[in-house]
Design a protein around this motif. Structure first.
Motif, short mmCIF file in Angstrom:
data_model
loop_
_atom_site.label_atom_id
_atom_site.label_comp_id
_atom_site.label_asym_id
_atom_site.label_seq_id
_atom_site.Cartn_x
_atom_site.Cartn_y
_atom_site.Cartn_z
N THR A 53 0.82 -1.22 0.00
CA THR A 53 0.00 0.00 0.00
C THR A 53 0.85 1.26 0.00
O THR A 53 0.38 2.33 -0.40
N ASN A 59 -3.80 1.03 -2.77
CA ASN A 59 -4.67 -0.05 -2.31
C ASN A 59 -5.31 -0.79 -3.49
O ASN A 59 -5.54 -0.21 -4.54
N SER A 61 -8.12 -2.21 -5.88
CA SER A 61 -9.44 -1.69 -6.21
C SER A 61 -10.36 -2.80 -6.71
O SER A 61 -11.40 -2.53 -7.29
N TYR A 75 -5.23 -1.92 -9.04
CA TYR A 75 -4.94 -1.13 -7.84
C TYR A 75 -5.23 0.33 -8.15
O TYR A 75 -5.43 0.70 -9.31
N ALA A 76 -5.23 1.15 -7.09
CA ALA A 76 -5.54 2.57 -7.28
C ALA A 76 -4.56 3.23 -8.25
O ALA A 76 -4.94 4.13 -9.00
N GLU A 589 -2.44 10.41 -2.91
CA GLU A 589 -1.87 9.46 -1.95
C GLU A 589 -2.09 9.97 -0.53
O GLU A 589 -1.51 10.96 -0.10
N ALA A 611 -11.44 7.63 -5.73
CA ALA A 611 -10.76 6.56 -6.46
C ALA A 611 -11.18 6.50 -7.93
O ALA A 611 -10.41 6.07 -8.78
N ASP A 612 -12.41 6.96 -8.24
CA ASP A 612 -12.93 6.79 -9.60
C ASP A 612 -12.84 8.06 -10.43
O ASP A 612 -13.38 8.11 -11.54
#
Length: 656
Positions: A53, A59, A61, A75-76, A589, A611-612
């Motif tokens: 991480t 992290n 996803s 992942y992110a 981050e 995140a999106d």
């Protein structure tokens, strides 16, 4: 006898309970092992080796999922791909985006064979792929391009990006005579490599070709190096690099085939419909290794090659002659013995990609769900109307039969003033009701102020006095209720979550006495114009360079971490660079927050916490928030931009 029976019953219940517990324990131990995707363990090991991480991947996803010939986990900040021949390797940023746009592991690029790496001289990045003729994607801060086949062999023989050719500047093109050409950035963008199966290599500058005289290039049976195809007789090269086959299909540069009915045959043989869904050809079966077995027995491998049934013959032009005399084209089209053509038909939707819950729901119920949704909406509207009617009835009092709005419509200015007094009276009632008098008074005085403003509007208007006074009445009464709700919300402020992320909340509480700014984006724009401000920005490496380009085009003084040599997810170095250059760090981050809490001298930071979010979304929220944050950021602050709110905390080093 009763005691004996009771004891037996208790023992029986205990045995049943122990049996159920043991069965549940076995199920919990066995089920995950049975459900694990092949390659999941290798992907997890690679993730931990890369830093978990704390790395630029961030992290997970989603879960590990199977793809044609292997597996992948998102992942992110990127993805890890795995196949048994290539192992697990990391991709991120523009190289990952281009790879997926070209079809990912289902395309003829195959799987990555190395972790995304720096080029010699640290001026760009590259990833190699398992395509039989060799392939790589090279990235610079402005663009990324695929180099493959003879182009890649010659490019690396001549020194790659660190030598005279520089980085690739365009995709390879194929002329009518089969000559493959690709441009590079050297010699002011005029450098190039060309290759023809009969004439060999040519270069610009010309002198470079001498170093390629003895170079042998990779190739694939039935396919020329560099992705060009031994075309079936009657095929036509189109000006844009596409090829029209005799069966009416068009071969696209990514190896897929556009059919005349609008469907697309993907490199693995499955069919992509215009709505984006994936089906298999009629009668075809997906085999465990990812290959596709057609109804005639022909097997198409994930890389597009064919495994022939008994009696079939591979012809030199890449087509297959079946025992019945029919000819199968690479697109899956079939030329029948009588000379007619048959394009691949569709079967039921493929189970390769699981349908989402909404799609399944829609398929099961058709569009009846829409009617149910409308009915629910109508019921909610009716309930709201009933509540409004009851509220007006209560406000009217003593059977007067008139609402506040109706009174305001009759006496526009005078009644609006009386409503101001009424709102102030409400303030006293709220205070006497056991609430915090100070907070309630502030909110109620705000309501009175708004009502007084409405009086001014009513006096200034000529044709709409009654309407404005009526609105002022409703606004004053409603604002009193808002004051009560707001007061209750403030009384819970110390225990309410700061954001939708509990882990981030824990970090933020280390900043002490709460946010100094907590507003919506609409509130941020009130009284301010979304113009460029003096805040200088440093965009972190976990955000796309395109974000920096878009902000720079909008007039901001902005730099991207990759442009100044920041790689590898070193948070402290990024903070030091931002501090020394007088820039605010823009990042996705959240791991920076502990460093900001503990740091004695740190820069201001803007955390994009979604995140999106796309690059367009990120540009929009920054342009809306930065004018409001300008003063705070200049004095040392952490701003968190979520989907709904703008929040900011003063950093410890900036407090007096």
């Amino acid at each position: 006898m009763r005691n004996i029976g009771l004891s037996s019953s208790v023992r029986l219940r205990r045995a049943a309970l122990l049996g159920c517990s043991a069965g549940l324990g076995v199920a919990l131990l066995v089920t995950p092992a049975q459900a694990q995707v092949p390659g999941a363990e290798e992907i997890a090991q690679k993730y931990e080796q890369f830093g978990g991480t704390g790395s630029l991947l961030g992290n997970p996803s989603g879960d590990v999922r199977e793809v044609a010939g292997g597996a992948v986990r998102d992942y992110a900040g990127g993805a890890i791909y795995y196949s048994r021949p290539t192992g697990a390797h990391i991709l991120y940023g523009d190289i990952l985006a281009d790879y997926r746009q070209l079809g990912g592991p289902g395309s003829d690029l195959g799987f990555p064979t190395n972790d995304e790496s720096m080029t010699p001289g640290d001026t760009g990045r590259f990833s190699d792929f398992s395509a039989p003729d060799g392939a790589a994607i090279y990235w610079t801060p402005r663009r990324s391009w695929v180099v493959r086949g003879p182009m890649l062999a010659a490019y690396r023989t001549l020194g790659g990006p660190a030598a005279e050719l520089g980085f690739p500047a365009a995709a390879a093109t194929v002329d009518a005579d089969g000559t493959v050409t690709q441009k590079f950035t050297g010699d002011n963008g005029a450098a190039e490599i060309s290759w023809n199966p009969q004439r060999g290599f040519g270069t610009v500058p010309r002198g470079l070709a001498a170093g390629l005289a003895d170079l042998s290039v990779p190739g694939v049976a039935g396919q020329l190096p560099g992705g060009t195809v031994n075309l079936p007789e009657g095929s036509v090269n189109l000006p844009d690099g596409k090829v029209r086959l005799p069966d009416g299909s068009i071969r696209l540069p990514d190896g897929s085939f556009q059919l005349s009915n609008g469907n697309v045959v993907l490199p693995d043989g499955s069919i992509k419909l215009p709505d984006g869904s994936i089906t298999l050809p009629e009668g075809a079966v997906r085999l465990p290794d990812g290959s596709l077995r057609y109804a005639n027995g022909l097997i198409r491998m994930p890389d597009g090659a064919f495994t022939l049934p008994e009696g079939a013959v591979q012809l030199p032009d890449g087509t297959v002659k079946m025992p019945d005399g029919s000819i199968v084209f690479p697109s899956g089209g079939v030329k029948m013995p009588d000379g007619s053509f048959k394009l691949p038909g569709m079967s039921a939707p493929s189970t390769d990609r699981a349908e989402g819950w909404f799609t399944k729901f829609k398929h099961n119920l058709g569009w009846w769900w829409l009617i149910a949704l409308l009915a629910i909406a109508a019921a909610i509207i009716g309930l709201l109307a009933l509540l409004v009617w009851a509220w007006r009835k209560f406000r009217g009092g003593n059977g007067s039969g008139r609402s506040d709005a109706a009174v305001g419509a009759t006496k526009p200015v005078g009644d609006a003033k009386s409503l101001t007094a009424e709102a102030q009276s409400d303030t006293m009632r709220m205070t006497g009701g056991g609430l915090d008098g100070r907070g309630g008074g502030v909110d109620a005085r705000g309501a009175a102020s708004r009502a007084t403003g409405a009086v001014g509007d009513a006096a200034a208007g000529t044709g709409n006095l009654r309407r404005k006074a009526g609105l002022a009445a409703a606004g004053a009464a409603g604002a009193g209720a808002v004051g009560v709700a707001s007061l209750g919300r403030r009384s819970r402020m110390t225990t309410a979550p700061l954001t939708a992320d509990p882990e981030l909340d824990t970090m933020l509480r280390g900043l002490g006495d709460g946010a100094v700014l907590d507003i919506t984006y609409g509130e941020a724009l009130q009284g301010l114009s979304p113009v460029v401000v003096g805040t200088k920005l440093l965009v972190d490496e976990n955000l796309s360079p395109r974000l920096a380009e878009r902000l720079e085009a909008a007039g901001y003084d902005v730099a991207h971490a990759r442009d100044i040599g920041l790689f590898g997810g070193d948070n402290r170095r990024a903070l030091e660079q931002a501090k020394s250059s007088g820039r605010t760090l823009v990042t996705a981050e959240r791991a920076y927050v502990p460093d900001l809490v503990a740091g004695a001298s740190v820069p201001s930071v803007v955390l994009l916490h979604s995140a999106d979010a796309t690059v367009d979304d990120q540009v929009t929220v920054l342009k809306q928030a930065l004018p409001r944050l300008n003063q705070l950021l200049s004095g040392g602050a952490l701003a968190v931009l979520s989907e709904q709110r703008i929040q900011a905390w003063r950093l410890p080093s900036s407090r007096g």
